[in-house]
Design a protein around this motif. Structure first.
Motif, PDB file in Angstrom:
ATOM      1  N   ASN A  64      36.152 -32.756 -40.388  1.00  0.00           N
ATOM      2  CA  ASN A  64      35.061 -33.511 -40.987  1.00  0.00           C
ATOM      3  C   ASN A  64      35.590 -34.696 -41.799  1.00  0.00           C
TER       4      ASN A  64
ATOM      5  N   VAL B  96      27.765 -31.181 -38.795  1.00  0.00           N
ATOM      6  CA  VAL B  96      27.878 -30.598 -40.122  1.00  0.00           C
ATOM      7  C   VAL B  96      26.800 -31.208 -41.013  1.00  0.00           C
TER       8      VAL B  96
ATOM      9  N   THR C 218      24.708 -30.576 -45.184  1.00  0.00           N
ATOM     10  CA  THR C 218      24.499 -29.782 -46.394  1.00  0.00           C
ATOM     11  C   THR C 218      22.998 -29.614 -46.582  1.00  0.00           C
TER      12      THR C 218
ATOM     13  N   ILE D  96      31.012 -26.051 -51.187  1.00  0.00           N
ATOM     14  CA  ILE D  96      31.330 -27.419 -51.593  1.00  0.00           C
ATOM     15  C   ILE D  96      31.984 -27.348 -52.966  1.00  0.00           C
TER      16      ILE D  96
ATOM     17  N   GLN E  58      28.362 -26.460 -47.177  1.00  0.00           N
ATOM     18  CA  GLN E  58      28.309 -27.228 -45.946  1.00  0.00           C
ATOM     19  C   GLN E  58      28.130 -26.238 -44.804  1.00  0.00           C
TER      20      GLN E  58
ATOM     21  N   TYR F 237      28.610 -25.844 -40.738  1.00  0.00           N
ATOM     22  CA  TYR F 237      29.173 -26.356 -39.493  1.00  0.00           C
ATOM     23  C   TYR F 237      28.496 -25.617 -38.341  1.00  0.00           C
TER      24      TYR F 237
END
Length: 284
Positions: A71, A203, A205, A235, A243, A245
């Motif tokens: 990322n 990805v 949040t 995070i 986060q 994925y």
């Protein structure tokens, strides 16, 4: 076509094997890297280099650090490869298991062979940076390497002149590693040309609100997108925020794009890491 491919490990490691299998129709020059961080830095420093990076194993699970490195790198995923992992006990020629005092390998490889090691208490497990590097170090020691074994693939034993004294010693024979192929964004079109794009990694949040993840996943389901993996990572510096994925497969590219657009208002910092062709399952 000649491909320069950055791998984690030395010649004969599983990354090396995966690189040659994925680019089986090309001439491959591998660039060994000591760490995954170095692998990503190598690809970022030279846009002509492609990276191949392990992302998950069916026994050890996800390689969490590699999600973060991918990322942060700004590189794009353009493919994936699944490799059947067969671990072998190797040593200098002319020895048996009973002659060995210690065995070296990567911690994950040692974990994958735990049952075999428990059956041979004479073997003291020693952690090393890489499976193939463990084999190379024994070869480099010459006669002083007697009494020492390594756990690695057969290719490493062949390259470094060692003998396989116990084959396929992994506890679980359904031992697979999935690798991601990544490159500089400018190479994406060339790397995916002629491929059937039916998988994506991204990805995002989420706000720390009730039901935020459930709402996001419901929308993806509505658009007919099949989640194959979801991995959360904390995070750092932001308590109880994560986060996510996600890997998903799709049969309709337009519906995939519509689904991604639909979840943008519910998420923060959404980034598509790559769109690529799903690798075929490995036959039993």
């Amino acid at each position: 076509m000649k491909r320069k491919v950055a791998i984690q490990g030395v010649a004969g490691c599983f990354h090396d094997i995966a690189a040659h299998e994925y680019f089986k129709d090309d001439e491959v020059e591998t660039i060994p890297c000591n760490t995954f961080k170095q692998l990503f830095e190598t690809v970022k420093a030279d846009s002509s280099i492609i990276g191949i990076c392990a992302i998950e194993n069916t026994i050890a699970g996800s390689l969490l650090e590699n999600h973060h490195l991918l990322n942060e790198s700004g590189l794009k995923v353009v493919g994936e490869h699944r490799l059947r992992i067969k671990q072998n006990l190797v040593a200098l020629p002319g020895q048996k298991v009973e002659d060995l005092r210690e065995v070296c390998s990567h911690p994950i490889a040692l974990m994958q062979c735990k049952e075999f090691l428990n059956e041979h208490p004479n073997l003291v497990a020693i952690q090393a940076e890489d499976t193939a590097l463990s084999a190379k170090e024994i070869a480099d020691m010459g006669a002083a390497g007697k009494g020492r074994g390594a756990i690695c693939g057969e290719l490493a034993a062949e390259i470094y002149g060692l003998e396989v004294i116990a084959k396929s010693i992994e506890t679980n024979k359904r031992n697979f590693t999935r690798f991601l192929i990544c490159c500089d964004p400018w190479q994406v079109e060339e790397m995916t040309m002629g491929k059937r794009i039916n998988k994506a990694s991204f990805v995002f949040t989420l706000p720390h609100e009730e039901g935020s993840l459930a709402k996001t996943l419901s929308i993806l389901s509505y658009y007919g997108l099949n989640l194959t993996k979801i991995q959360s990572l904390p995070i750092i510096g932001r308590e109880w925020e994560y986060q996510f994925y996600v890997d998903l497969c799709f049969s309709d590219y337009l519906r995939f794009k519509q689904g991604i657009d639909a979840i943008v208002p519910l998420t923060k910092n959404l980034c598509v890491l790559g769109e690529y062709e799903e690798s075929l399952p490995i036959p039993e």
